[in-house]
Design a protein around this motif. Structure first.
Motif, PDB file in Angstrom:
ATOM      1  N   PHE A   1      44.265 -58.574 121.891  1.00  0.00           N
ATOM      2  CA  PHE A   1      43.739 -59.949 121.884  1.00  0.00           C
ATOM      3  C   PHE A   1      43.288 -60.325 123.287  1.00  0.00           C
ATOM      4  N   ARG A   2      42.135 -60.977 123.336  1.00  0.00           N
ATOM      5  CA  ARG A   2      41.633 -61.521 124.610  1.00  0.00           C
ATOM      6  C   ARG A   2      40.969 -62.854 124.343  1.00  0.00           C
ATOM      7  N   LEU A   3      40.903 -63.671 125.381  1.00  0.00           N
ATOM      8  CA  LEU A   3      40.006 -64.814 125.315  1.00  0.00           C
ATOM      9  C   LEU A   3      38.737 -64.381 126.023  1.00  0.00           C
ATOM     10  N   SER A   4      37.601 -64.650 125.402  1.00  0.00           N
ATOM     11  CA  SER A   4      36.334 -64.259 126.006  1.00  0.00           C
ATOM     12  C   SER A   4      36.144 -64.943 127.347  1.00  0.00           C
ATOM     13  N   GLY A   5      35.576 -64.217 128.287  1.00  0.00           N
ATOM     14  CA  GLY A   5      35.254 -64.805 129.582  1.00  0.00           C
ATOM     15  C   GLY A   5      33.805 -65.252 129.644  1.00  0.00           C
ATOM     16  N   THR A   6      33.111 -65.200 128.541  1.00  0.00           N
ATOM     17  CA  THR A   6      31.682 -65.560 128.566  1.00  0.00           C
ATOM     18  C   THR A   6      31.344 -66.719 127.630  1.00  0.00           C
ATOM     19  N   ALA A   7      32.354 -67.276 126.978  1.00  0.00           N
ATOM     20  CA  ALA A   7      32.060 -68.363 126.030  1.00  0.00           C
ATOM     21  C   ALA A   7      31.479 -69.553 126.789  1.00  0.00           C
TER      22      ALA A   7
ATOM     23  N   THR B   1      37.780 -55.625 130.703  1.00  0.00           N
ATOM     24  CA  THR B   1      36.453 -56.014 130.232  1.00  0.00           C
ATOM     25  C   THR B   1      35.631 -56.552 131.397  1.00  0.00           C
ATOM     26  N   GLY B   2      34.385 -56.139 131.482  1.00  0.00           N
ATOM     27  CA  GLY B   2      33.513 -56.603 132.570  1.00  0.00           C
ATOM     28  C   GLY B   2      32.948 -55.420 133.328  1.00  0.00           C
ATOM     29  N   TRP B   3      31.636 -55.379 133.401  1.00  0.00           N
ATOM     30  CA  TRP B   3      30.968 -54.227 133.992  1.00  0.00           C
ATOM     31  C   TRP B   3      31.333 -54.009 135.444  1.00  0.00           C
ATOM     32  N   LYS B   4      31.688 -55.115 136.133  1.00  0.00           N
ATOM     33  CA  LYS B   4      31.942 -54.993 137.574  1.00  0.00           C
ATOM     34  C   LYS B   4      33.038 -53.970 137.892  1.00  0.00           C
TER      35      LYS B   4
ATOM     36  N   THR C   1      33.375 -63.803 133.183  1.00  0.00           N
ATOM     37  CA  THR C   1      33.225 -62.344 133.157  1.00  0.00           C
ATOM     38  C   THR C   1      31.926 -61.927 133.836  1.00  0.00           C
ATOM     39  N   SER C   2      30.906 -62.741 133.630  1.00  0.00           N
ATOM     40  CA  SER C   2      29.600 -62.325 134.120  1.00  0.00           C
ATOM     41  C   SER C   2      28.801 -63.541 134.609  1.00  0.00           C
ATOM     42  N   GLY C   3      29.262 -64.127 135.685  1.00  0.00           N
ATOM     43  CA  GLY C   3      28.546 -65.252 136.276  1.00  0.00           C
ATOM     44  C   GLY C   3      28.957 -66.601 135.709  1.00  0.00           C
TER      45      GLY C   3
ATOM     46  N   ASP D   1      20.623 -55.987 128.916  1.00  0.00           N
ATOM     47  CA  ASP D   1      21.623 -54.987 129.303  1.00  0.00           C
ATOM     48  C   ASP D   1      22.416 -54.441 128.112  1.00  0.00           C
ATOM     49  N   ARG D   2      22.374 -55.140 126.983  1.00  0.00           N
ATOM     50  CA  ARG D   2      23.115 -54.644 125.806  1.00  0.00           C
ATOM     51  C   ARG D   2      22.212 -53.826 124.894  1.00  0.00           C
ATOM     52  N   ASN D   3      22.846 -53.049 124.047  1.00  0.00           N
ATOM     53  CA  ASN D   3      22.074 -52.295 123.066  1.00  0.00           C
ATOM     54  C   ASN D   3      22.849 -52.163 121.776  1.00  0.00           C
TER      55      ASN D   3
ATOM     56  N   ALA E   1      22.212 -66.271 130.771  1.00  0.00           N
ATOM     57  CA  ALA E   1      23.512 -66.416 130.111  1.00  0.00           C
ATOM     58  C   ALA E   1      23.598 -65.291 129.091  1.00  0.00           C
ATOM     59  N   SER E   2      22.948 -64.171 129.448  1.00  0.00           N
ATOM     60  CA  SER E   2      22.987 -62.934 128.664  1.00  0.00           C
ATOM     61  C   SER E   2      22.611 -63.163 127.206  1.00  0.00           C
ATOM     62  N   HIS E   3      23.586 -62.939 126.322  1.00  0.00           N
ATOM     63  CA  HIS E   3      23.334 -63.000 124.879  1.00  0.00           C
ATOM     64  C   HIS E   3      23.525 -64.405 124.316  1.00  0.00           C
ATOM     65  N   ASN E   4      23.943 -65.360 125.153  1.00  0.00           N
ATOM     66  CA  ASN E   4      24.110 -66.726 124.636  1.00  0.00           C
ATOM     67  C   ASN E   4      22.731 -67.329 124.362  1.00  0.00           C
TER      68      ASN E   4
ATOM     69  N   GLY F   1      31.023 -47.467 129.252  1.00  0.00           N
ATOM     70  CA  GLY F   1      30.589 -48.343 128.173  1.00  0.00           C
ATOM     71  C   GLY F   1      31.689 -49.255 127.690  1.00  0.00           C
ATOM     72  N   GLU F   2      31.245 -50.245 126.929  1.00  0.00           N
ATOM     73  CA  GLU F   2      32.156 -51.248 126.396  1.00  0.00           C
ATOM     74  C   GLU F   2      31.858 -51.483 124.929  1.00  0.00           C
ATOM     75  N   GLU F   3      32.899 -51.932 124.217  1.00  0.00           N
ATOM     76  CA  GLU F   3      32.711 -52.235 122.795  1.00  0.00           C
ATOM     77  C   GLU F   3      31.693 -53.355 122.583  1.00  0.00           C
TER      78      GLU F   3
ATOM     79  N   VAL G   1      38.271 -66.432 120.721  1.00  0.00           N
ATOM     80  CA  VAL G   1      39.366 -65.456 120.661  1.00  0.00           C
ATOM     81  C   VAL G   1      38.777 -64.155 120.135  1.00  0.00           C
ATOM     82  N   ARG G   2      39.063 -63.069 120.813  1.00  0.00           N
ATOM     83  CA  ARG G   2      38.613 -61.765 120.326  1.00  0.00           C
ATOM     84  C   ARG G   2      39.830 -60.945 119.902  1.00  0.00           C
ATOM     85  N   MET G   3      39.713 -60.386 118.699  1.00  0.00           N
ATOM     86  CA  MET G   3      40.795 -59.553 118.163  1.00  0.00           C
ATOM     87  C   MET G   3      40.196 -58.172 117.903  1.00  0.00           C
ATOM     88  N   TYR G   4      40.758 -57.159 118.550  1.00  0.00           N
ATOM     89  CA  TYR G   4      40.209 -55.801 118.468  1.00  0.00           C
ATOM     90  C   TYR G   4      41.190 -54.926 117.698  1.00  0.00           C
ATOM     91  N   ILE G   5      40.668 -54.171 116.751  1.00  0.00           N
ATOM     92  CA  ILE G   5      41.527 -53.367 115.878  1.00  0.00           C
ATOM     93  C   ILE G   5      41.045 -51.924 115.900  1.00  0.00           C
TER      94      ILE G   5
HETATM   95  C1  G6P Z   1      29.246 -59.461 129.418  1.00  0.00           C
HETATM   96  C2  G6P Z   1      29.762 -58.518 130.447  1.00  0.00           C
HETATM   97  C3  G6P Z   1      30.478 -57.374 129.777  1.00  0.00           C
HETATM   98  C4  G6P Z   1      31.552 -57.883 128.859  1.00  0.00           C
HETATM   99  C5  G6P Z   1      30.976 -58.867 127.879  1.00  0.00           C
HETATM  100  C6  G6P Z   1      31.992 -59.522 126.977  1.00  0.00           C
HETATM  101  O1  G6P Z   1      28.250 -58.863 128.659  1.00  0.00           O
HETATM  102  O2  G6P Z   1      28.736 -58.024 131.244  1.00  0.00           O
HETATM  103  O3  G6P Z   1      30.982 -56.522 130.739  1.00  0.00           O
HETATM  104  O4  G6P Z   1      32.127 -56.832 128.134  1.00  0.00           O
HETATM  105  O5  G6P Z   1      30.290 -59.879 128.574  1.00  0.00           O
HETATM  106  O6  G6P Z   1      32.829 -60.328 127.667  1.00  0.00           O
HETATM  107  P1  G6P Z   1      33.804 -61.325 126.954  1.00  0.00           P
HETATM  108  O7  G6P Z   1      34.698 -61.784 128.057  1.00  0.00           O
HETATM  109  O8  G6P Z   1      32.983 -62.410 126.318  1.00  0.00           O
HETATM  110  O9  G6P Z   1      34.540 -60.524 125.902  1.00  0.00           O
END
Ligand code: G6P
Ligand code: ZN
Length: 608
Positions: A550-556, A396-399, A40-42, A331-333, A143-146, A422-424, A562-566
């Protein structure tokens, strides 16, 4: 190491037949390394993986080749390099400089101490001049928030000339290059640059025919300058100076600390105590620099809440009026009031509703467009409808927001700016840069509070007052996200595949008290360039407007998340406890995905 400001001795090296001396490139044989596909982000992997032989080098070469093939002349303008300060940051910077030179880059802007936040890089690319030096792109080491550190994660991403993340087309080209790479180029003789002092170093080739300049730039300057043109700092200062107002901003030992200090201490004259955990550390102090109720533990407790967002007894402790946190790369808040949590989805909707109190929007005739990622709640949709903004739902993804913001400038299309998106996942921002911007969101909230509190003789209008008033007007989108981190990838993928295969069968089905109006896998067609992004999340859209996604995270970093949004909308019943409001929908969601069978758990690791 050569000190800043000095020109390296260029006396001719007689053993160097090229005459290039310190600028001489070596070609090193290599072979493809598996798994270098940016997410999702590099590209994010364990730090040790990045530090292994050729791993970083292969990716940087592949990225530079893709950038050049896309038509960018890297010999013109500057390449920005900086990161969130995590372990291996500084070493990686020197490697990127050496490889950049070998690939034709002649000018670098490096953040002081290697530090540049993600929105900070975007501001540097867009704002820093003069024209002939303007940045053509940037490598951001994060790796952002990791978590960071030798045992944790490292990452690298590339941002383009517009200041935004590389689009899919470019990251796909980078990845393709990693699968066929045979060699990389590097200037091994280039001196290690002292990145701890602001200033320029020019290194000439031994024969004087060519030169390279590495400029170490002030970390926060471009951002602070830009933020001052966006917000009314005097109005914010008046709010912060009120006796009945207090705030705390937790930078979680990420890169945001210097930015928070520059804004709140240097510009707004607040006490240093406003900025906590403001010294960047290469392991983020051992913490998980992700601003949510689970990981921003210290701030959440200070604000009188537990990790579910419920009020806790703090005894005699004074709870601040306003709390905020940032992630590793700034970048997050997360926004909090006294014993009150603002969901990112509500935050987006409220900032959009109040856009006119921010000079940046007002001066441009008011907000025109808003966008949210698909899993983000529909709270902003209600504001868009009411105030007549163009509304976009993106993957999902700022790009994906970048194209919308640039539709006029780059594509000759419709102008949707000024624009808020914005994003959740705790990201909010606008078209002032092309990344989400943590400190921007904090200043936006302070602007809203300042506008509601312009009369100092009246009792303070709080964050909770503002949010409650918003719900009373628009209704409330009850919302939560459950994360199942560290599950195995194969069963998680199988679970998604099963839901995807069942979409037609599930459409029309009655589940509990809900009827599934549509079950699908979200596909996005970019309205600006027509590009298509498929498989962006399984959606169950209920007939009453509720949603399960449901999504699989692209940043793990490793394994799968697994992300479950309600989400459930209530037009007037706005005072329920979130977990009560969503209980039935969660039961249905767990049945629909059957995560217990696939992944062996139905207990989330994080709830946001
Ligand atoms: C990064 C991206 C966001 C994205 C977030 C969650 O912070 O910049 O745009 O919403 O990851 O991504 P994920 O694929 O882990 O749900
Ligand atoms: Zn981040």
């Amino acid at each position: 190491m050569i000190p800043i400001g000095e020109v390296k001795d260029t006396s001719l090296d007689l053993t160097d037949a090229t005459g290039l001396g310190p600028l001489k490139a070596t070609t090193v044989k290599t072979a493809p390394i598996e798994g270098q596909k940016p997410g999702t982000s590099g590209l994010r992997k364990k730090t040790k993986v990045f530090m292994a032989k050729d791993y970083l080098n292969n990716f940087v070469q592949s990225a530079l080749d893709a950038v050049k093939a896309s038509g960018t002349n890297v010999a013109e303008g500057s390449l920005v390099v900086g990161g969130d300060g995590r372990y291996f940051n500084d070493e990686a910077i020197q490697t990127i400089i050496q490889m950049g030179i070998a690939n034709g880059v002649t000018r670098f802007w490096v953040g002081k101490d290697g530090l540049l936040s993600t929105p900070g890089v975007s501001a540097v690319i867009r704002e820093r001049g003069p024209v002939w030096q303007k940045a053509f792109g940037a490598f951001i080491l994060t790796a952002s928030h990791n978590p960071g550190g030798p045992e944790e994660d490292f990452g690298i991403k590339y941002n383009c000339e517009n200041g935004g993340p590389a689009p899919d087309k470019l990251t796909e080209a980078m990845y393709a290059n990693t699968t066929t790479i045979k060699e990389y180029k590097i200037c091994e003789g280039f001196p290690t640059i002292d990145i701890s002092t602001v200033g320029s170093t020019t290194v000439k080739s031994a024969d004087g025919s060519t030169e390279v300049t590495v400029e170490v730039i002030d970390t926060t300057e471009a951002s602070v300058k830009l933020l001052k043109t966006i917000f009314d700092f005097d109005a914010i200062k008046a709010l912060l100076d009120r006796d009945d107002f207090s705030m705390v901003y937790d930078s979680m030992h990420g890169v945001n600390g210097p930015y928070a200090k520059a804004v709140f201490v240097d510009e707004l004259g607040q006490d240093e105590s406003v900025c906590v955990n403001a010294i960047p550390k290469d392991d983020f102090g051992g913490g998980h620099a992700d601003p949510n109720l689970t990981y921003a533990k210290e701030l959440v407790a200070t604000m009188g809440l537990d990790k579910k967002g419920n009020k806790i007894d703090v005894g005699d402790a004074k709870i601040p009026t306003f709390g905020a946190a940032a992630d590793g790369d700034g970048d997050r808040n997360m926004i909090l009031g006294t014993q009150f949590f603002v969901t990112p989805s509500d935050s987006l909707a409220i900032i959009a509703a109040y856009a006119d109190v921010i000079p940046f929007f007002k001066a441009q005739g008011g907000l025109k467009g808003v966008a949210r990622s698909m899993p983000t709640s529909g709270a902003v949709d209600l504001v868009a409808k009411d105030l007549n903004f163009d509304l976009f739902e993106t993957p999902t993804g700022w790009k994906y927001f970048g194209n919308l913001m640039d539709s006029k400038a780059l594509y000759g299309g419709k102008d949707y700016t000024p624009f808020i998106c914005g994003e959740e996942s705790f990201g909010t921002g606008s078209n002032h840069v092309r990344e989400k911007d943590g400190i921007w969101a904090v200043l936006a909230w302070l602007s809203i509070l300042a506008s509601e509190n312009s009369d100092a003789s009246k009792p303070l209008v709080t964050v909770e007052d503002i949010v409650t008033k918003h719900w009373a007007k628009y209704g409330r989108n009850y919302y939560c996200r459950w994360d199942f981190e560290g599950v195995d990838k194969a069963p998680a993928t199988a679970m998604m595949d099963k839901m995807r295969a069942d979409t037609t069968a599930n459409t029309g089905k009655v589940v509990g008290k809900y009827t599934i109006a549509t079950a699908d896998d979200f596909t996005y067609v970019d309205p600006v360039d027509g590009s298509i992004a498929k498989k962006q999340g399984i959606r169950f859209l209920m007939s009453d407007g509720s949603r399960i996604i449901f999504r699989l995270s692209g940043t793990a970093g490793s394994g799968a998340t697994v992300r479950m949004y309600i989400e459930q909308y209530e037009p007037s019943n706005i005072s329920m406890v979130v977990s009560d409001a969503l209980k039935d929908l969660i039961t249905v969601a767990l049945e629909l995905c059957d995560i217990k069978t696939f992944c062996g758990t139905e207990t989330p690791t994080v709830i946001t």
